[in-house]
Design a protein around this motif. Structure first.
Motif, short mmCIF file in Angstrom:
data_model
loop_
_atom_site.label_atom_id
_atom_site.label_comp_id
_atom_site.label_asym_id
_atom_site.label_seq_id
_atom_site.Cartn_x
_atom_site.Cartn_y
_atom_site.Cartn_z
N ILE A 92 34.10 24.22 29.29
CA ILE A 92 33.47 24.92 28.18
C ILE A 92 34.37 26.04 27.65
N GLU A 93 35.39 26.37 28.44
CA GLU A 93 36.36 27.40 28.04
C GLU A 93 37.68 27.02 28.69
N GLU A 94 38.73 27.71 28.29
CA GLU A 94 39.97 27.59 29.05
C GLU A 94 40.70 28.91 29.01
N GLY A 95 41.64 29.05 29.90
CA GLY A 95 42.40 30.30 29.95
C GLY A 95 42.09 31.08 31.21
N LYS A 96 42.41 32.39 31.13
CA LYS A 96 42.24 33.24 32.31
C LYS A 96 41.65 34.58 31.90
N ILE A 97 40.95 35.20 32.83
CA ILE A 97 40.54 36.59 32.64
C ILE A 97 41.07 37.40 33.82
N VAL A 98 41.18 38.71 33.61
CA VAL A 98 41.79 39.56 34.65
C VAL A 98 40.76 40.54 35.19
N GLY A 99 40.78 40.73 36.51
CA GLY A 99 39.90 41.73 37.12
C GLY A 99 40.49 42.20 38.43
N GLY A 100 39.68 42.91 39.20
CA GLY A 100 40.14 43.37 40.51
C GLY A 100 40.45 44.85 40.56
N PHE A 101 39.87 45.61 39.61
CA PHE A 101 40.19 47.03 39.54
C PHE A 101 39.14 47.87 40.28
N ALA A 102 38.99 47.57 41.57
CA ALA A 102 38.11 48.39 42.41
C ALA A 102 38.91 49.63 42.82
N ILE A 158 40.22 46.90 29.66
CA ILE A 158 38.95 46.60 30.37
C ILE A 158 39.30 46.47 31.84
N LEU A 159 38.80 47.38 32.64
CA LEU A 159 39.06 47.33 34.08
C LEU A 159 37.77 46.92 34.79
N ASP A 160 37.76 45.70 35.33
CA ASP A 160 36.56 45.21 36.02
C ASP A 160 36.68 45.49 37.51
N ALA A 161 35.76 46.32 38.03
CA ALA A 161 35.79 46.66 39.46
C ALA A 161 35.12 45.58 40.29
N GLY A 162 34.16 44.84 39.74
CA GLY A 162 33.52 43.79 40.55
C GLY A 162 32.06 43.59 40.22
N GLN A 163 31.24 43.44 41.29
CA GLN A 163 29.81 43.21 41.13
C GLN A 163 29.11 44.53 40.80
N CYS A 164 27.78 44.45 40.56
CA CYS A 164 27.05 45.67 40.22
C CYS A 164 27.15 46.73 41.32
N ASP A 208 29.64 47.28 43.07
CA ASP A 208 30.97 47.89 42.98
C ASP A 208 31.00 49.02 41.95
N SER A 209 29.86 49.34 41.37
CA SER A 209 29.76 50.57 40.57
C SER A 209 30.14 51.74 41.46
N TYR A 210 29.95 51.56 42.77
CA TYR A 210 30.39 52.56 43.74
C TYR A 210 31.88 52.86 43.55
N SER A 211 32.67 51.80 43.30
CA SER A 211 34.11 51.98 43.08
C SER A 211 34.36 52.89 41.89
N LEU A 212 33.55 52.71 40.85
CA LEU A 212 33.75 53.53 39.64
C LEU A 212 33.47 54.99 39.96
N ALA A 213 32.46 55.24 40.81
CA ALA A 213 32.15 56.61 41.21
C ALA A 213 33.29 57.18 42.05
N VAL A 214 33.85 56.36 42.95
CA VAL A 214 34.97 56.83 43.78
C VAL A 214 36.15 57.19 42.88
N ILE A 215 36.42 56.35 41.89
CA ILE A 215 37.54 56.61 40.96
C ILE A 215 37.29 57.92 40.21
N ALA A 216 36.06 58.10 39.71
CA ALA A 216 35.75 59.33 38.96
C ALA A 216 35.90 60.56 39.86
N LEU A 217 35.43 60.47 41.11
CA LEU A 217 35.53 61.63 42.01
C LEU A 217 36.99 61.93 42.33
N LYS A 218 37.81 60.89 42.44
CA LYS A 218 39.24 61.08 42.71
C LYS A 218 39.92 61.76 41.51
N LEU A 219 39.57 61.29 40.31
CA LEU A 219 40.17 61.90 39.11
C LEU A 219 39.76 63.37 39.01
#
Ligand code: SF4
Ligand code: SF3
Length: 547
Positions: A362-372, A448-454, A456-467
């Protein structure tokens, strides 16, 4: 009124489903889910008031998580499974009551802790009396439900961690305490607001535990290109959030000639190093959960649901290819149970796959993720430099859920119209509204940085706290980060409460605010935390950029 449910974003008229769920839940299933939650609350009172150590009853803890997870939107539509779970919880509750009475502190047992039912009719009759509307005061009801939904999300994440051998007694103890508190008529609205905050605190803990469970077993997510096309082999589609099931399926399909594809929230599995060794782990098929009605038709092979989100299949040819496990369930679809060591036998799914044609592209190509967090922090120097030079003006956290409301096209348009010097941080199935857009990159950092599943919103909080730490700020809200979250089910509720607990202000929630917020509770959230809804894309972007 036959039923009342307002726990998800798609609730009828934004107020409540009263005849049949927009999700497809029947009146009987909705009411039995209410009774299941009620019986778990009664059990929680027995544990909490009876001061029973949570470590003494691991099986009960597991079944409590399972029961709560079964009532999350789109997880379980199977009336028999829910009724069976009610019986199980009542039996456990009685056993615990016998122990609690020895240590009894003169507790006044709530009806939820003592009721019994002996037939389907009695169960359904009881169920009609214990739902959401049994709490008359609208504000107390709103707070009780917010806590209950947050705890449901917490239970879901705790169950995934438990499947990987990780548990935390403090989280179990909090689940019992919080659920028991929702039965306590002596608690004021202020006390319940404080409990909402503590629910968020434990939400952070459960997501951290799940992150540790995932990364210690499967490695840290890393930048990965995921194939969205197909190969010419028979295949199984695995949906939901449970990575333990995926691991077992990949092992059992090795060398069988059957490929495995991820669906919806299982996509981020491709980012983990441990799964990259499987040559037959081909890619991701399709989009967010709600598109399964058409996408499962063209997939051709069997589908394994490890959790939500199931859309009741209208097509008999699709229904006979659906299997469930864990808390998921659908009437008439085989449910795969683990043995005493947690091992599952997926042979019936593999054998079915061999008899069916390969998936249709139904589609072709690639998408990128893994930004936990681990991967983004490895790029921290680059990210910090880009912020300091002004190459990145703002980050937009757009984590959460997708859903079928046409109004959600807002998020695609929002992503498209964001200025070129902004970056989207995402997690959860919300990403499918924009993860296939070509938004380019900023000095090699994808927009677009995809950290993962819902979770993994935890990852986004860790990133924000680190920044926050790197920039030497005293307040997370001084970062150039805006929060524009799409929500749908109760896992998004625990993510939201976790963010509030971490002190994040001015979160915008859409496409509509929760129907379970009473006017007064909504006012508190606006005044204390700056929570708001969404409006028109152009005005919203201008508003966020000024923040
Ligand atoms: Fe309605 Fe959502 Fe409840 Fe389903 S889960 S019955 S759609 S409010
Ligand atoms: Fe999606 Fe159902 Fe919430 Fe885990 S799969 S985010 S909606």
């Amino acid at each position: 009124m036959g039923m009342f449910c307002y726990q998800c974003q798609e609730t009828a008229g934004g107020k409540g489903c009263t005849v049949r769920g927009v999700c497809g839940k029947t009146e009987e299933v909705a009411n039995l889910q209410d009774l299941l939650v009620y019986s778990v609350k009664g059990l929680a009172q027995v544990v909490n008031c009876g001061k029973l150590p949570v470590a003494d009853h691991p099986q009960v803890n597991r079944e409590v998580l399972n029961s709560l997870f079964m009532t999350i939107t789109n997880a379980n539509f199977d009336e028999k499974a829910i009724a069976g779970q009610i019986d199980k919880i009542i039996a456990f509750r009685q056993q615990l009551m016998n122990k609690a009475c020895c240590a009894c502190n003169g507790c006044h047992w709530h009806d939820a802790a003592t009721f019994t039912v002996s037939s389907r009719e009695e169960m359904l009759a009881k169920a009609r009396t214990v739902g959401v509307l049994a709490t008359a005061d609208e504000d107390i009801r709103s707070l009780r439900e917010m806590i209950t939904y947050g705890v449901k999300g917490m239970a879901a994440y705790a169950e995934h961690a438990l499947n990987l051998g990780h548990e935390n007694e403090e989280i179990y103890a909090f689940i019992y305490e919080a659920l028991a508190a929702t039965l306590d008529d002596s608690l004021s609205a202020d006390q319940l607001v404080a409990l909402v905050m503590r629910t968020g605190e434990h939400g952070v803990k459960v997501m951290a535990m799940l992150d540790e469970a995932h990364t210690s077993r499967f490695g840290h997510p890393e930048i990965t290109e995921v194939n969205i096309g197909v190969r010419n082999n028979p295949a199984i589609l695995i949906s939901g959030h449970d990575l333990t099931d995926l691991e077992q399926l990949l092992i059992q399909t090795q060398g069988t000639g059957v490929d495995v594809y991820t669906h919806s929230e299982m996509l981020p599995a491709h980012y983990y190093p441990a799964f990259k060794k499987y040559e037959h782990f081909v890619g991701n098929y399709g989009n967010a959960w709600w598109k399964q009605k058409t996408e499962f038709v063209s997939f051709n092979g069997p589908v394994l649901f490890t959790t939500n989100c199931i859309v009741p299949p209208a097509d008999e040819n699709v229904r006979r290819r659906i299997f469930t496990t864990n808390s998921a369930g659908f009437p008439g679809c085989p449910h795969i149970l683990p043995d005493e060591n947690g091992k599952k036998d997926f042979t019936p799914i593999i054998e079915m796959a061999k008899r069916l044609p390969p998936p249709q592209a139904i589609e072709e190509g690639k998408i990128v993720g893994g930004f936990a967090h681990n991967q983004v922090l490895a790029l921290a120097d680059k990210v910090v430099e880009a912020v300091k030079t002004g190459a990145i003006k703002k980050f937009f956290v757009m984590a959460g859920c997708d859903g079928r409301m046409p109004a959600r096209s807002y998020y695609t348009e929002f992503a498209e119209k964001l200025p070129a010097d902004t970056v989207i941080l995402t997690a959860g199935c919300a990403k499918y509204r924009y993860n296939k857009l070509n938004l380019g990159d900023i000095g090699g950092i994808p927009r677009i940085l995809d950290a993962g599943q819902c979770n993994d919103s935890y990852s986004l909080a860790v990133i924000a706290l680190k920044l926050k730490e790197v920039f030497g700020l005293d307040d997370i809200n001084k970062l150039p980060v805006a929060f524009n979250i799409g929500w749908y089910e109760q896992k998004a509720v625990i993510v939201l409460l976790a963010l509030l607990y971490l002190g994040v202000k001015n979160i915008h929630l859409g496409p509509t605010l929760p129907g379970f917020l009473s006017a007064n509770v909504a006012k508190v959230l606006t005044e204390k935390f700056g929570i708001g809804g969404i409006g028109q894309v152009d005005e919203d972007i201008a508003m966020f950029m000024k923040q």
